[in-house]
Design a protein around this motif. Structure first.
Motif, PDB file in Angstrom:
ATOM      1  N   TYR A   1     -94.006 -13.563 -25.628  1.00 39.57           N
ATOM      2  CA  TYR A   1     -94.611 -13.061 -26.866  1.00 39.57           C
ATOM      3  C   TYR A   1     -94.903 -11.567 -26.719  1.00 39.57           C
TER       4      TYR A   1
ATOM      5  N   CYS B   1     -95.308 -10.931 -22.826  1.00 37.17           N
ATOM      6  CA  CYS B   1     -95.965 -11.967 -22.022  1.00 37.17           C
ATOM      7  C   CYS B   1     -94.998 -12.489 -20.955  1.00 37.17           C
TER       8      CYS B   1
ATOM      9  N   CYS C   1    -102.406 -12.840 -24.242  1.00 35.05           N
ATOM     10  CA  CYS C   1    -101.316 -13.255 -25.128  1.00 35.05           C
ATOM     11  C   CYS C   1    -101.878 -14.112 -26.268  1.00 35.05           C
TER      12      CYS C   1
ATOM     13  N   CYS D   1     -94.516 -16.594 -21.950  1.00 37.46           N
ATOM     14  CA  CYS D   1     -93.812 -17.043 -23.159  1.00 37.46           C
ATOM     15  C   CYS D   1     -93.035 -15.933 -23.871  1.00 37.46           C
TER      16      CYS D   1
ATOM     17  N   CYS E   1    -100.035 -17.852 -25.978  1.00 33.70           N
ATOM     18  CA  CYS E   1    -100.299 -18.817 -24.902  1.00 33.70           C
ATOM     19  C   CYS E   1    -101.555 -18.508 -24.089  1.00 33.70           C
TER      20      CYS E   1
ATOM     21  N   SER F   1    -102.032 -16.238 -21.880  1.00 38.92           N
ATOM     22  CA  SER F   1    -101.775 -15.656 -20.560  1.00 38.92           C
ATOM     23  C   SER F   1    -102.234 -14.193 -20.518  1.00 38.92           C
TER      24      SER F   1
HETATM   25 ZN   LIG Z   1     -97.695 -15.797 -23.838  1.00 42.65          ZN
END
Ligand SMILES: [Zn+2]
Length: 315
Positions: A57, A52, A33, A55, A36, A38
């Motif tokens: 995204y 994601c 991501c 978050c 963040c 992730s």
């Molecule tokens: Zn994220």
């Protein structure tokens, strides 16, 4: 072994199967991501994206790949990759446009140049070592105003573009048969150069070789300072007729490349010559990969650092 057309059509009959394949390739590489960091995502079918888990995204399937900002179907991309890797001689943009039944030439032309750029970025990761034959060559090209839209026929004045050619060879052990070269060919590099000055030659040789390297060349004055950047330089002054005996592989590769490029393309714009050479070298250096080459180019094209480094659009 090669992947033939029947295999390709069976595996990728439609847009859905092509999307699934790009998705699988991206997932096997791992999605990070951008917001963040992730690595946990779920597949959003509506937007053809990875969302994601942390978050939300959204990373679209095209994002960060060679296909970013392209509106062409995924099937076009996969078919282009197939034809560019699985045909021996390659294909022209005009022919691909015809095959796809696409109305406009420019997007197909740009797609192929983006893929050639990916091949070039891959090639740039490798440096040559050992015994390297070196020579320069001239390729017939056309000069255009770069801002001009590409045309099917090409325009502008004829010129000759200079190319530095390096061939890594291995010396064969034992006696050599008559009419056979005394060395075995391994890898090739072809780099478009602005001039044949010693400064340019040294710069390129330094960039594209790694120690220990022995450079073999003719006595051309552009090569006379090569010793400054390499371990060993063997330079032989030879009459032009015998040049191919001294540097057999660079000469074979230069004529192969010329035949290949002119066989496919009516005219080559000097600005894009490097892309065509990328394709020739990429395929030559991977000549034993068989059908793996198809998957290799897919993986190379989803690498997320590519975007913005392509040589395909107007400058
Ligand atoms: Zn994220």
């Amino acid at each position: 072994m090669n992947m033939n057309f029947i295999d390709f059509v069976k595996k990728y009959p439609n847009e859905i199967s092509c999307i699934a394949h790009f998705r699988q390739a991206k997932e096997s590489k791992g999605i990070v991501c951008k917001k963040c960091g992730s690595t946990r995502h779920y597949w959003n079918r509506t937007y053809k994206a990875h969302d994601c888990c942390t978050c939300r995204y959204r990373t679209t399937l095209r994002s960060g790949t060679v296909m970013e900002s392209s509106k062409l179907p995924f099937q076009y991309w996969l078919y282009a990759i197939y034809l560019m890797t699985m045909t021996k001689k390659g294909i022209s943009a005009l022919e691909l446009q015809r095959q796809l039944g696409h109305k406009r030439y420019e997007p197909i032309w740009a797609m192929m140049h983006k893929l050639r750029s990916v091949m070039g970025l891959r090639e740039d990761k490798y440096e040559l070592d050992g015994v390297v034959e070196l020579d320069d060559a001239f390729f017939k090209t056309n000069t255009n105003d770069k801002k001009e839209t590409p045309t099917k026929r090409g325009r502008g004045s004829q010129e000759r573009s200079k190319v530095l050619v390096m061939a890594k060879v291995d010396h064969k052990i034992g006696p050599t048969k008559k009419h056979k070269k005394s060395s075995a060919f391994r890898f090739i590099k072809m780099i478009v150069i602005p001039d044949s000055s010693a400064k340019t030659m040294n710069e390129k040789v330094h960039t594209y070789t790694t120690t220990p390297v022995t450079i073999k060349s003719d006595g051309w004055r552009g090569f006379n300072k090569i010793k400054e950047v390499v371990h060993k330089h063997i330079s032989k002054i030879t009459p032009p007729k015998e040049a191919s005996n001294v540097l057999p592989w660079v000469h074979t590769m230069i004529s192969n490349a010329k035949r290949n490029l002119l066989g496919i393309n009516h005219k080559i714009n000097d600005y894009y010559l490097q892309n065509y050479l990328n394709e020739f070298c990429y395929k030559t250096n991977r000549r034993y990969f068989g059908k793996d080459l198809f998957e290799r180019l897919i993986f190379a094209s989803i690498e997320d650092t590519w975007y913005g480094k392509f040589r395909y659009n107007n400058g």
